[in-house]
Write a protein that holds these residues in place. Structure first.
Motif, PDB file in Angstrom:
ATOM      1  N   VAL A  92      -1.447  -6.107   4.015  1.00 34.33           N
ATOM      2  CA  VAL A  92      -2.230  -6.578   4.526  1.00 34.33           C
ATOM      3  C   VAL A  92      -3.558  -6.031   4.140  1.00 34.33           C
ATOM      4  O   VAL A  92      -4.596  -6.799   3.678  1.00 34.33           O
ATOM      5  CB  VAL A  92      -1.897  -6.961   5.888  1.00 34.33           C
ATOM      6  N   SER A  93      -4.121  -5.257   4.779  1.00 31.70           N
ATOM      7  CA  SER A  93      -4.835  -4.086   4.427  1.00 31.70           C
ATOM      8  C   SER A  93      -5.671  -4.301   2.948  1.00 31.70           C
ATOM      9  O   SER A  93      -6.939  -4.128   2.789  1.00 31.70           O
ATOM     10  CB  SER A  93      -6.028  -3.064   5.020  1.00 31.70           C
ATOM     11  N   ALA A  94      -4.269  -3.688   2.710  1.00 32.57           N
ATOM     12  CA  ALA A  94      -4.340  -3.371   0.879  1.00 32.57           C
ATOM     13  C   ALA A  94      -4.994  -4.685   0.538  1.00 32.57           C
ATOM     14  O   ALA A  94      -6.014  -4.520  -1.088  1.00 32.57           O
ATOM     15  CB  ALA A  94      -3.617  -2.746   0.256  1.00 32.57           C
ATOM     16  N   MET A  95      -4.635  -5.632   0.930  1.00 29.42           N
ATOM     17  CA  MET A  95      -4.786  -7.076  -0.396  1.00 29.42           C
ATOM     18  C   MET A  95      -5.596  -7.620  -0.227  1.00 29.42           C
ATOM     19  O   MET A  95      -6.813  -8.054  -0.628  1.00 29.42           O
ATOM     20  CB  MET A  95      -3.004  -7.956   0.110  1.00 29.42           C
ATOM     21  N   ASN A  96      -6.515  -7.205   1.612  1.00 29.00           N
ATOM     22  CA  ASN A  96      -7.658  -7.412   2.223  1.00 29.00           C
ATOM     23  C   ASN A  96      -8.713  -6.962   1.502  1.00 29.00           C
ATOM     24  O   ASN A  96      -9.990  -7.114   1.394  1.00 29.00           O
ATOM     25  CB  ASN A  96      -7.413  -8.041   2.628  1.00 29.00           C
ATOM     26  N   HIS A  97      -8.580  -5.823   1.537  1.00 25.62           N
ATOM     27  CA  HIS A  97      -9.470  -4.777   0.691  1.00 25.62           C
ATOM     28  C   HIS A  97      -9.155  -3.869  -0.086  1.00 25.62           C
ATOM     29  O   HIS A  97     -10.082  -2.888  -0.805  1.00 25.62           O
ATOM     30  CB  HIS A  97      -9.858  -3.742   1.683  1.00 25.62           C
ATOM     31  N   GLU A  98      -8.532  -4.526  -1.223  1.00 25.51           N
ATOM     32  CA  GLU A  98      -8.448  -4.604  -3.079  1.00 25.51           C
ATOM     33  C   GLU A  98      -7.952  -2.669  -2.810  1.00 25.51           C
ATOM     34  O   GLU A  98      -8.865  -2.451  -3.487  1.00 25.51           O
ATOM     35  CB  GLU A  98      -9.569  -4.987  -3.246  1.00 25.51           C
ATOM     36  N   PHE A  99      -7.455  -2.079  -1.901  1.00 32.57           N
ATOM     37  CA  PHE A  99      -6.730  -0.680  -2.661  1.00 32.57           C
ATOM     38  C   PHE A  99      -5.051  -0.778  -3.011  1.00 32.57           C
ATOM     39  O   PHE A  99      -4.353  -1.945  -2.578  1.00 32.57           O
ATOM     40  CB  PHE A  99      -7.075   0.284  -1.792  1.00 32.57           C
ATOM     41  N   ASN A 100      -4.905   0.550  -3.028  1.00 31.25           N
ATOM     42  CA  ASN A 100      -3.168   0.634  -3.354  1.00 31.25           C
ATOM     43  C   ASN A 100      -2.887   1.292  -1.723  1.00 31.25           C
ATOM     44  O   ASN A 100      -2.978   1.811  -1.862  1.00 31.25           O
ATOM     45  CB  ASN A 100      -2.991   1.900  -4.575  1.00 31.25           C
ATOM     46  N   PRO A 101      -1.844   0.623  -1.134  1.00 33.23           N
ATOM     47  CA  PRO A 101      -1.204   0.751  -0.363  1.00 33.23           C
ATOM     48  C   PRO A 101      -0.080   1.604  -0.353  1.00 33.23           C
ATOM     49  O   PRO A 101      -0.610   2.493   1.033  1.00 33.23           O
ATOM     50  CB  PRO A 101      -0.281  -0.895  -0.028  1.00 33.23           C
ATOM     51  N   MET A 102       0.252   2.467  -1.548  1.00 31.65           N
ATOM     52  CA  MET A 102       1.012   3.545  -1.773  1.00 31.65           C
ATOM     53  C   MET A 102       0.014   4.502  -0.978  1.00 31.65           C
ATOM     54  O   MET A 102       0.615   5.728  -0.922  1.00 31.65           O
ATOM     55  CB  MET A 102       1.401   3.235  -2.545  1.00 31.65           C
ATOM     56  N   ASP A 103      -1.184   4.613  -1.312  1.00 31.89           N
ATOM     57  CA  ASP A 103      -2.219   5.572  -0.950  1.00 31.89           C
ATOM     58  C   ASP A 103      -2.271   6.228   0.339  1.00 31.89           C
ATOM     59  O   ASP A 103      -2.066   6.963   0.541  1.00 31.89           O
ATOM     60  CB  ASP A 103      -3.630   4.777  -1.590  1.00 31.89           C
ATOM     61  N   TYR A 104      -2.345   4.703   1.029  1.00 32.20           N
ATOM     62  CA  TYR A 104      -2.533   4.944   2.189  1.00 32.20           C
ATOM     63  C   TYR A 104      -0.750   5.709   2.646  1.00 32.20           C
ATOM     64  O   TYR A 104      -1.312   6.414   3.624  1.00 32.20           O
ATOM     65  CB  TYR A 104      -2.425   3.532   3.042  1.00 32.20           C
ATOM     66  N   VAL A 105       0.124   5.331   2.546  1.00 33.31           N
ATOM     67  CA  VAL A 105       1.048   6.012   3.143  1.00 33.31           C
ATOM     68  C   VAL A 105       1.576   7.080   2.202  1.00 33.31           C
ATOM     69  O   VAL A 105       1.899   8.158   3.385  1.00 33.31           O
ATOM     70  CB  VAL A 105       2.492   4.881   2.277  1.00 33.31           C
ATOM     71  N   ASN A 106       1.003   7.408   1.320  1.00 37.00           N
ATOM     72  CA  ASN A 106       1.149   8.863   0.512  1.00 37.00           C
ATOM     73  C   ASN A 106       0.245  10.024   1.241  1.00 37.00           C
ATOM     74  O   ASN A 106       0.774  11.278   1.612  1.00 37.00           O
ATOM     75  CB  ASN A 106       0.863   8.681  -0.781  1.00 37.00           C
ATOM     76  N   ALA A 107      -0.658   9.240   1.802  1.00 34.58           N
ATOM     77  CA  ALA A 107      -1.968  10.189   3.081  1.00 34.58           C
ATOM     78  C   ALA A 107      -2.034  10.241   3.915  1.00 34.58           C
ATOM     79  O   ALA A 107      -2.591  10.790   4.828  1.00 34.58           O
ATOM     80  CB  ALA A 107      -3.512   9.375   2.276  1.00 34.58           C
ATOM     81  N   VAL A 108      -0.863   9.657   4.549  1.00 32.03           N
ATOM     82  CA  VAL A 108      -0.829   9.542   6.451  1.00 32.03           C
ATOM     83  C   VAL A 108       0.055  11.248   7.070  1.00 32.03           C
ATOM     84  O   VAL A 108       0.921  11.403   5.712  1.00 32.03           O
ATOM     85  CB  VAL A 108      -0.293   8.576   6.707  1.00 32.03           C
ATOM     86  N   PRO A 109      -0.242  11.307   7.269  1.00 33.02           N
ATOM     87  CA  PRO A 109       0.410  12.562   7.859  1.00 33.02           C
ATOM     88  C   PRO A 109       1.833  12.449   8.628  1.00 33.02           C
ATOM     89  O   PRO A 109       2.180  12.217   9.475  1.00 33.02           O
ATOM     90  CB  PRO A 109      -0.610  13.617   9.554  1.00 33.02           C
ATOM     91  N   ALA A 110       2.511  13.036   7.580  1.00 33.31           N
ATOM     92  CA  ALA A 110       4.120  11.865   7.663  1.00 33.31           C
ATOM     93  C   ALA A 110       4.471  12.568   8.963  1.00 33.31           C
ATOM     94  O   ALA A 110       4.985  12.001  10.130  1.00 33.31           O
ATOM     95  CB  ALA A 110       4.967  13.260   6.875  1.00 33.31           C
TER      96      ALA A 110
ATOM     97  N   TRP B 287       8.476  -3.630   2.167  1.00 30.59           N
ATOM     98  CA  TRP B 287       9.873  -3.128   2.403  1.00 30.59           C
ATOM     99  C   TRP B 287       9.305  -1.677   1.247  1.00 30.59           C
ATOM    100  O   TRP B 287      10.460  -0.747   1.416  1.00 30.59           O
ATOM    101  CB  TRP B 287      10.757  -3.933   1.459  1.00 30.59           C
ATOM    102  N   ASP B 288       8.955  -1.532   0.360  1.00 30.47           N
ATOM    103  CA  ASP B 288       9.056  -0.648  -0.723  1.00 30.47           C
ATOM    104  C   ASP B 288       7.792   0.878  -0.325  1.00 30.47           C
ATOM    105  O   ASP B 288       8.274   1.446  -0.079  1.00 30.47           O
ATOM    106  CB  ASP B 288       7.876  -1.104  -2.300  1.00 30.47           C
ATOM    107  N   LEU B 289       6.046   0.042   0.890  1.00 30.31           N
ATOM    108  CA  LEU B 289       5.570   1.100   1.558  1.00 30.31           C
ATOM    109  C   LEU B 289       6.589   1.545   2.295  1.00 30.31           C
ATOM    110  O   LEU B 289       7.048   2.971   2.669  1.00 30.31           O
ATOM    111  CB  LEU B 289       5.053   0.172   1.886  1.00 30.31           C
TER     112      LEU B 289
END
Lengths: 286, 302
Positions: A185-203, A234-236
Motif C-alpha cells: 500500500v505504501s509503495a503504491m502511495n509513495h511510488e517506491f518498489n515494495p521489493m526494495d523494502y522487503v529486501n532491506a528489512v533485517p530478516a 503474496w509475491d512480497l
C-alpha cells in the motif's frame, strides 16, 4: 529456524484475527486454527462478556496480542493506565510476544485513534526507539513493531521508511511485525518498489508477518482489510519468507468480514510459501 | 522547536500541527476545510510538513487522514448511541456528534470512552437535539449506562445474611457495573426497542464511507414521567430495572458513602410511603439487591 528471540522462539504457523462475527462458529465447531491474534484494546477492560469470551478462546487456542494505540512514535509519554491494563492482559493471555505499530496517534493527551505515519528523521528514530525500549522493559515480553500503511510523506524525512524501521528496531533491540500488505500500500502511495523494502528489512528481527487485502481508489490505496490478499502482496510474502524463513503469519480481515471458513482458507494459502524453506536456502536468500 | 538552521519542524511540532488539522471538522461535502482554525490556508499548513507526490498534493494527502479520523470517531459514537440517533435523526445526530467531538476529542487510548461526556455535553446544548431534547438526554444516559455496565468491574457481592448482620452505621458500596439513572421519561423501553446493538470492534484498518442519512424515527409518543432506572450486568448481559424513587435515592446515597441509616433517611425524605410500611419496603429492597448482587463491602481505603 522459524522462531527467534523476538517471537519467543515460537513456531505458530498461520493464524487469523479473532473477530466477533466468528465467535459462534469457533465455539460451535471448534475449528483447528494454529493461532488467533487479538486486538489488545478490545480486551483491556475490567470484566464482562469480551473477557469471558477471551477466556474461552484461551482454553483452546494460542493467542497473540496486537495493539493499535501504543503509538510508539508519539512525543508525549504513554498513558500509565494504558500500560497497566496492557500488562494485566499480557498476564491473562500469556502472549509470547506483543506487537503494535511504528506510528504515532496522540499528542498532548488527545487521541486520533488512527495510525499516523512518522517523519523518517533521526529525532523520530531516537524518540521512538526509546519508547519501544521502555514499553518492552515494562511488559517483560518481546515487542515487535509493525510498519503501517501511509498516505502522506513528510518534507522533514531524512531516510527511507525501511531505513527508519531498521534504525528503530536496532536501537530498541526489538522485533518486527512485517506487514507485507502495508508495504505494498505504501509503495503504491509513495511510488517506491515494495521489493526494495522487503529486501532491506533485517530478516533476523522479523517476529511475525501480516497479510491482508486493501481497497484501490483513483489516486491512492487504502488499507481497509476487507478483501482477499492480491498476488503482488503474496509475491512480497514469498520473498519475505525466502529471506526470513517461516514466520508466524496472520491474515487480517476487519471489514465486510466473510465466513470463518473463507477467512481461514485465505490465510492458509500462506502455507504454499511457508513449507519447504530449507534453512540453507533461507541463509542464502538473506 | 523548529531547527533554526533549515526551518525543519521538530517531531513535536509536526505532530501538533498534523493532529490539529486531522481533528478539524470536515466541510459539508466531507472534504478538508480550506482554512485552519487559526485562519491560515490549510493548503499552506499541509505544505509546511507534508510532501506531495505525482497524484496528490499536500492538502489532498492530509485530507485522507482528516476524513479517516472523522469516519472512525463518528462511526464509533453511532455504534454506542443508536437509539439517540433514532430519536434525533441521522442528520441531527451527525451534527451533534461533530460538535460534541470538537468540544471533547478523545482523551483515552480506547474508543470505548469516546461518549463518556456526551450526556453532560448534550444537557448543556439543547440546540443540538431539537424539540426532543429532554428525551434525547435520557436516551443518551441509558445508552451510556449500557456501555459502562457492559464491561465495568464486578466485585464479590454481600449475601443477605451478611447484610442482615450490619447496623445503621455500616457503610456499603455498590457493584461497580451498577448504573443508576434519574430520568424525565420512561425511555428504557424505547431504547430497548431501538437497540439493535452492534458490538464495538476496534481494528487498525482504514474506514470506508457508509453514512446513511435519515430523519428522526416515528416513535411512540412518550409523556414526561419521572423514572428511576438501574442498568446492571447479570451473566455477562446488561439488563435495565425500574426502581422506586426511594429505592433509587437510597442506592445513590449508599454509593456516595453515606452510612446505611443516613442513606435510608435520604431515600425516604419527602416520601409518600407511610412510616409503617417502610421497614417492609427496605427489607424487600435489600432482598432484591442481595439477589442481584448489587451490594458489596466498602472498598479497602474507602
Amino acid at each position: 529456524m522459524p522462531g527467534n528471540r523476538f517471537n519467543a522462539y515460537q513456531n505458530h504457523g498461520v493464524g487469523i484475527g479473532l473477530r466477533i462475527p466468528h465467535y459462534e462458529h469457533i465455539f460451535a465447531r471448534k475449528p483447528v486454527v494454529d493461532w488467533f491474534e487479538i486486538i489488545s484494546e478490545n480486551y483491556m477492560i475490567d470484566a464482562g462478556r469480551p473477557l469471558a469470551t477471551l477466556d474461552r478462546i484461551l482454553e483452546q487456542y494460542r493467542v497473540v496480542q496486537h495493539g493499535v494505540s501504543m503509538y510508539f512514535g508519539s512525543v508525549t509519554a504513554p498513558d500509565p493506565e494504558h500500560l497497566r491494563r496492557l500488562k494485566q492482559l499480557v498476564r491473562r493471555t500469556k502472549t509470547p510476544w506483543l506487537s503494535d505499530h511504528l506510528c504515532w496517534g496522540s499528542v498532548d493527551g488527545t487521541y486520533t485513534h488512527d495510525l499516523l505515519p512518522l517523519p523518517y528523521t533521526w529525532e523520530a528514530v531516537e524518540r521512538t526507539a526509546e519508547r519501544v525500549r521502555r514499553v518492552q522493559d515494562f511488559l517483560e515480553i518481546p515487542v515487535a513493531v509493525e510498519n503501517v500503511s501511509s498516505y502522506a510523506a513528510f518534507t522533514a524525512s531524512e531516510m527511507t521508511e525501511w531505513d527508519f524501521l531498521t534504525e528503530v528496531v536496532e536501537r530498541a533491540d526489538c522485533g518486527i511485525l512485517l506487514d507485507v500488505n502495508n508495504i505494498y500500500v505504501s509503495a503504491m502511495n509513495h511510488e517506491f518498489n515494495p521489493m526494495d523494502y522487503v529486501n532491506a528489512v533485517p530478516a533476523h528481527r522479523v517476529a511475525q508477518i501480516h497479510i491482508a487485502g486493501h481497497s484501490k481508489y483513483e489516486k491512492y490505496i487504502l488499507d481497509t482489510h476487507d478483501h482477499p490478499v492480491i498476488d503482488p502482496v503474496w509475491d512480497l510474502y514469498a520473498r519475505a519468507i525466502e529471506r526470513c524463513g517461516p514466520r508466524p503469519t496472520l491474515l487480517e480481515w476487519d471489514d465486510h468480514i466473510p465466513s470463518f471458513d473463507e477467512v481461514h482458507a485465505e490465510a492458509l494459502k500462506a502455507n504454499r510459501y511457508l513449507h519447504g524453506q530449507a534453512p540453507e536456502l533461507v541463509e542464502a536468500a538473506r | 522547536m523548529s531547527d533554526a538552521r533549515n526551518g525543519v519542524m521538530s517531531l513535536e511540532e509536526i505532530q501538533r500541527a498534523m493532529a490539529a488539522a486531522v481533528l478539524e471538522p470536515l466541510t459539508a461535502d466531507e472534504g478538508m476545510r480550506e482554512r485552519a482554525a487559526d485562519g491560515r490556508a490549510m493548503a499552506d499548513v499541509a505544505a509546511s510538513f507534508i510532501a506531495p507526490n505525482g497524484r496528490l498534493n499536500a492538502f489532498q494527502r492530509l485530507e485522507i487522514y482528516n476524513r479517516q479520523y472523522w469516519l472512525r470517531v463518528l462511526g464509533s459514537l453511532e455504534e454506542d448511541f443508536p437509539a439517540l440517533r433514532a430519536v434525533v435523526g441521522g442528520n441531527r445526530f451527525h451534527a451533534l456528534s461533530v460538535a460534541y467531538l470538537t468540544a471533547h476529542p478523545s482523551r483515552s487510548f480506547t474508543l470505548r470512552n469516546l461518549g463518556s461526556k456526551l450526556v453532560e455535553w448534550l444537557t448543556a446544548h439543547p440546540e443540538f437535539a431539537g424539540r426532543r431534547h429532554a428525551l434525547a438526554v435520557d436516551v443518551a444516559r441509558i445508552e451510556w449506562a449500557f456501555v459502562v455496565a457492559f464491561d465495568s468491574a464486578g466485585r464479590a457481592p454481600l449475601t443477605l445474611n451478611h447484610i442482615a448482620a450490619l447496623d445503621g452505621g455500616s457503610r456499603l458500596s455498590l457493584q461497580p457495573h451498577l448504573q443508576l439513572m434519574a430520568l424525565a421519561y420512561a425511555a428504557d423501553e424505547l431504547v430497548l426497542g431501538l437497540h439493535q446493538r452492534e458490538k464495538r470492534l476496534t481494528s487498525e484498518a482504514g474506514v470506508e464511507h457508509e453514512r446513511e442519512e435519515s430523519a428522526p424515527e416515528k416513535l411512540p409518543r412518550l409523556r414526561r414521567k419521572n423514572t428511576w432506572l438501574a442498568a446492571h450486568r447479570v451473566d455477562l448481559s446488561v439488563y435495565y430495572r425500574r426502581l422506586e424513587r426511594e429505592e433509587y435515592l437510597t442506592l445513590d446515597a449508599l454509593r456516595q458513602g453515606r452510612p446505611m441509616s443516613e442513606a435510608l433517611d435520604e431515600g425516604f425524605a419527602g416520601s409518600a410511603i407511610l412510616e409503617k410500611q417502610r421497614a417492609a419496603c427496605v427489607q424487600g429492597w435489600f432482598g432484591t439487591w442481595a439477589e442481584l448482587g448489587w451490594i458489596c463491602a466498602p472498598e479497602a481505603g474507602a
